[in-house]
Design an enzyme around this catalytic site. Structure first.
Site, PDB file in Angstrom:
ATOM      1  N   TYR A   1       0.817  -1.214   0.000  1.00  0.00           N
ATOM      2  CA  TYR A   1       0.000   0.000   0.000  1.00  0.00           C
ATOM      3  C   TYR A   1       0.852   1.266   0.000  1.00  0.00           C
ATOM      4  O   TYR A   1       0.324   2.362   0.174  1.00  0.00           O
ATOM      5  CB  TYR A   1      -0.936  -0.002   1.205  1.00  0.00           C
ATOM      6  CG  TYR A   1      -1.948  -1.123   1.175  1.00  0.00           C
ATOM      7  CD1 TYR A   1      -3.037  -1.085   0.308  1.00  0.00           C
ATOM      8  CD2 TYR A   1      -1.810  -2.241   1.999  1.00  0.00           C
ATOM      9  CE1 TYR A   1      -3.963  -2.125   0.265  1.00  0.00           C
ATOM     10  CE2 TYR A   1      -2.732  -3.278   1.964  1.00  0.00           C
ATOM     11  CZ  TYR A   1      -3.806  -3.217   1.097  1.00  0.00           C
ATOM     12  OH  TYR A   1      -4.720  -4.242   1.055  1.00  0.00           O
TER      13      TYR A   1
ATOM     14  N   ASP B   1      -1.436 -11.440   8.571  1.00  0.00           N
ATOM     15  CA  ASP B   1      -0.652 -12.526   7.979  1.00  0.00           C
ATOM     16  C   ASP B   1       0.811 -12.437   8.380  1.00  0.00           C
ATOM     17  O   ASP B   1       1.446 -13.451   8.665  1.00  0.00           O
ATOM     18  CB  ASP B   1      -0.760 -12.481   6.447  1.00  0.00           C
ATOM     19  CG  ASP B   1      -2.176 -12.698   5.969  1.00  0.00           C
ATOM     20  OD1 ASP B   1      -2.671 -13.825   6.070  1.00  0.00           O
ATOM     21  OD2 ASP B   1      -2.798 -11.726   5.501  1.00  0.00           O
TER      22      ASP B   1
ATOM     23  N   HIS C   1       4.693  -6.305  -4.470  1.00  0.00           N
ATOM     24  CA  HIS C   1       3.258  -6.542  -4.642  1.00  0.00           C
ATOM     25  C   HIS C   1       2.474  -5.274  -4.369  1.00  0.00           C
ATOM     26  O   HIS C   1       2.927  -4.365  -3.667  1.00  0.00           O
ATOM     27  CB  HIS C   1       2.769  -7.680  -3.742  1.00  0.00           C
ATOM     28  CG  HIS C   1       2.836  -7.397  -2.268  1.00  0.00           C
ATOM     29  ND1 HIS C   1       1.745  -7.050  -1.517  1.00  0.00           N
ATOM     30  CD2 HIS C   1       3.883  -7.437  -1.398  1.00  0.00           C
ATOM     31  CE1 HIS C   1       2.101  -6.872  -0.255  1.00  0.00           C
ATOM     32  NE2 HIS C   1       3.387  -7.100  -0.153  1.00  0.00           N
TER      33      HIS C   1
ATOM     34  N   TYR D   1     -11.405  -0.879   0.312  1.00  0.00           N
ATOM     35  CA  TYR D   1     -11.388  -0.542   1.735  1.00  0.00           C
ATOM     36  C   TYR D   1     -10.068   0.091   2.160  1.00  0.00           C
ATOM     37  O   TYR D   1      -9.983   0.715   3.216  1.00  0.00           O
ATOM     38  CB  TYR D   1     -11.694  -1.785   2.589  1.00  0.00           C
ATOM     39  CG  TYR D   1     -10.495  -2.593   3.038  1.00  0.00           C
ATOM     40  CD1 TYR D   1     -10.050  -2.528   4.362  1.00  0.00           C
ATOM     41  CD2 TYR D   1      -9.811  -3.432   2.156  1.00  0.00           C
ATOM     42  CE1 TYR D   1      -8.968  -3.271   4.787  1.00  0.00           C
ATOM     43  CE2 TYR D   1      -8.734  -4.176   2.583  1.00  0.00           C
ATOM     44  CZ  TYR D   1      -8.312  -4.099   3.898  1.00  0.00           C
ATOM     45  OH  TYR D   1      -7.232  -4.829   4.319  1.00  0.00           O
ATOM     46  N   ARG D   2      -9.023  -0.055   1.367  1.00  0.00           N
ATOM     47  CA  ARG D   2      -7.753   0.658   1.544  1.00  0.00           C
ATOM     48  C   ARG D   2      -7.000   0.535   0.227  1.00  0.00           C
ATOM     49  O   ARG D   2      -7.328  -0.319  -0.596  1.00  0.00           O
ATOM     50  CB  ARG D   2      -6.935   0.095   2.720  1.00  0.00           C
ATOM     51  CG  ARG D   2      -6.445  -1.327   2.542  1.00  0.00           C
ATOM     52  CD  ARG D   2      -6.121  -2.023   3.853  1.00  0.00           C
ATOM     53  NE  ARG D   2      -4.901  -1.563   4.484  1.00  0.00           N
ATOM     54  CZ  ARG D   2      -4.182  -2.332   5.322  1.00  0.00           C
ATOM     55  NH1 ARG D   2      -4.560  -3.575   5.603  1.00  0.00           N
ATOM     56  NH2 ARG D   2      -3.103  -1.861   5.893  1.00  0.00           N
TER      57      ARG D   2
END
Length: 602
Positions: free
Chosen positions: A147, A209, A448, A529-530
């Site tokens: 993110y 995670d 990622h 959601y983000r």
């Protein structure tokens, strides 16, 4: 440190550094690091750099302002970012830029990093930023990977690294099952603290995670974990916040002097203000309370596989009533076989070297060789409570799941210790892990970026999102990694796009695919959601009901709380007045340049 030296250096550990790995995961972390550096071909840049000066301030004035900040905090607590950018890896990541950048690595980059040691020093930094009109960007630990990591949205911002010196667990209350932490407390550190105090059999943490992220950072960004306490924001109670003008507030019961229920009751009296400090740029959280989960008296992980992609809709419709009634108790995962194969940690080239996405027959053949066997979908869950309670719930689940032809329950006794199942088992019982990192090795220089829409728990919605994702991944030649994380009445589809951050074409395809995913999903009623820094303006723009009334409200709050526009401008698409209308918003049409055309003069 050279690239070779960095690859061979040992993994930092707790308690030696706040950001270290717990000793019980050290060998696993060493193997993870080795796997990451084995696939790294991106050259290490060694040239010296000039610090990037934020727009709106002259270089000489900026350097004088930094000298003043050193006087306030101490010379060693202010670092100018004029050295080569080093990507590191998960346990030794940079706090100057995004180690998994999808743009040029100099695009989202800090000018300097400061390390406050207390709430009072955070106040000093904020007052300094207002005086000199320098944008600042707070991070807890900077591990928001996928993110944007630690990168600031505005190039040249000063990163405020809260974690290095503000990393204390201020309280663990064994009677109320609560804790109070500072930003530098990771899930690893909180788990270790429970063990050190002999409380790990009494209460559990809930962990994502990967356990290296900040408890505060993850919660404020509304991240999730996988026990019944998986909604982290719903499980927090009480914030201490430094506002953009330097004032300090405590929310909820914390506003009552000598209160005794700050971590036990989140609301207090009057308007509930905590929400404006999540996914925003309205304040800097310096303390947060969190609820902890009582040991349920037993647990049992289970795993089912389902043979066909088309089983997804029926499976989700079966899950919904079980989840709403809490027969399925935790935030479990329905994960596609492609990501299951990638989680082995092997590079994509082991399975396929041709163009386009790896063919599904290749993926299925690889799955057939694993202990789990061939499948399209896997469900990972856990039952909690005494044995007779678990047996009753598991029998209900088994009866329902077996309505799908070919459904299989996997016997854990047949699975080796390094099988992915055991990572899900640990996380679902509050034990942090590092296994999830392995699927990033799918690409050389693996990075990622996530597509994360929310939908109802309905089979038709799952089918629609899956079809949308596969079509666009096929269009851009990208392997599709979908996983549905099922909450009580909604589910998050988390799609991780793994790319080579040293391959310009690969990065461009990943970003174009994401932009299409966001727009097409929004047209179908599914919102993120983000999201990553580069997509924040686009995602914020999809929440446009009533002529963008929500963003107009957010902008009014921003201008009232941050009149000089110094705190994390642009985060979550919220721009202060001095930046608005000057081309700072990032869209497909902007050409992926993060900077606008100046700022409003003082």
């Amino acid at each position: 440190m050279s690239f070779a030296e960095e690859a061979k250096s040992d993994v930092p550990t707790l308690p030696g550094t706040h950001s270290g790995i717990p000793p019980f995961l050290l060998e696993k972390a060493r193997r993870a690091k080795a796997g990451i550096f084995e696939g790294r071909t991106k050259p290490q840049k060694e040239r010296q750099r000039l610090p990037v000066v934020p727009q709106g301030i002259e270089r000489d004035d900026f350097l004088k302002a930094l000298a003043e900040l050193k006087e306030l905090l101490g010379d060693g607590n202010v670092e100018i970012n004029d050295k080569p950018l080093r990507d590191g890896w998960y346990m030794e990541h940079p706090n100057t830029h995004d180690m998994m950048t999808i743009l040029d690595e100099e695009e989202f980059v800090a000018s300097a990093v400061v390390y406050p040691g207390s709430t009072e020093e955070v106040q000093q930094v904020v007052l300094w930023a207002n005086k000199h009109r320098v944008p600042i960007f707070p991070i807890s630990m900077g591990r928001n990977l996928g993110y944007g990591g630690a990168a600031p949205r505005v190039r040249g911002s000063v990163t405020v690294d809260l974690g290095r010196r503000m990393n204390k667990i201020l309280d663990i209350n064994a009677e109320d099952y609560t804790c109070l932490v500072e930003p530098g407390v990771s899930f690893y550190a909180l788990y270790e603290a429970l063990k050190e105090r002999g409380l790990e059999e009494h209460m559990w943490i809930d962990t994502p995670d990967l356990g290296g992220g900040s408890v505060i950072g993850n919660t404020v960004d509304r991240g999730v974990g996988y026990t019944p306490y998986g909604d982290h924001w719903a499980c927090h109670s009480g914030l201490e916040v430094v506002l953009p003008t330097g004032e300090v507030i405590r929310t909820g019961m914390g506003a009552l002097p000598n209160n005794n229920t700050w971590q036990a009751f989140p609301y207090g009296f009057g308007p509930y203000s905590d929400g404006i400090f999540s996914q925003s740029n309205f304040g800097i959280v310096t303390k947060m309370g969190m609820t902890l989960m009582p040991n349920p008296g037993g647990y049992e992980s289970f795993m089912y596989t389902f043979p066909n992609d088309d089983d997804l809709a029926q499976l989700i419709d079966i899950i919904r009533p079980l989840r709403i009634s809490n027969i399925l108790e935790n935030v479990a995962q329905v994960r596609h076989v492609t990501q299951y194969i990638a989680a082995s940690g092997h590079p994509r080239s082991k399975f396929y070297t041709g163009p386009g996405p790896v063919p599904q027959d290749v993926i299925r053949a690889a799955a057939a060789e694993t202990p789990v066997g061939d499948h399209a979908w896997a469900y990972y869950g856990m039952a909690y409570g005494p044995a007779h309670i678990r047996a009753h719930k598991l029998a209900l689940i088994d009866r329902e799941f077996r309505r799908i032809p070919g459904a299989r329950r996997i016997d854990p006794a047949t699975l080796p210790a390094d099988e992915y199942f055991w990572s899900r088992d640990r996380v679902a019982r509050g034990v942090p892990d590092i296994h999830e990192l392995r699927w990033v090795n799918w690409a050389p220089n693996g990075a990622h970026i996530a597509f994360s829409p929310v939908s109802p728990i309905r089979g038709a919605d799952a089918r629609r999102l899956f079809a949308l994702g596969r079509r666009l991944h096929d269009k851009y030649g990208i392997d599709f990694f979908p996983a549905f994380c099922v909450g009580l009445r909604e589910m998050h589809l988390i799609v991780e796009i793994v790319f080579d951050r040293d391959d310009a074409a690969n990065k461009a395809a990943a970003l174009a695919c994401l932009r299409d995913l966001v727009d097409e999903a929004a047209r179908e009623g599914y919102g993120e959601y983000r999201t990553h820094l580069v997509l924040m303006d686009q995602v914020a723009g999809t929440y446009s009901w009533n002529d963008g009334a929500l963003m107009k409200f957010n902008e009014r709050l921003k201008d009232a709380l941050d009149p000089n526009g110094i705190l994390a401008p642009g985060r979550c698409g919220i721009w202060p007045r001095r930046y608005r209308g000057r081309g700072w918003e990032m869209t497909r049409e902007s050409g992926e340049r993060s900077e606008g055309n100046g700022v409003e003069p003082a």
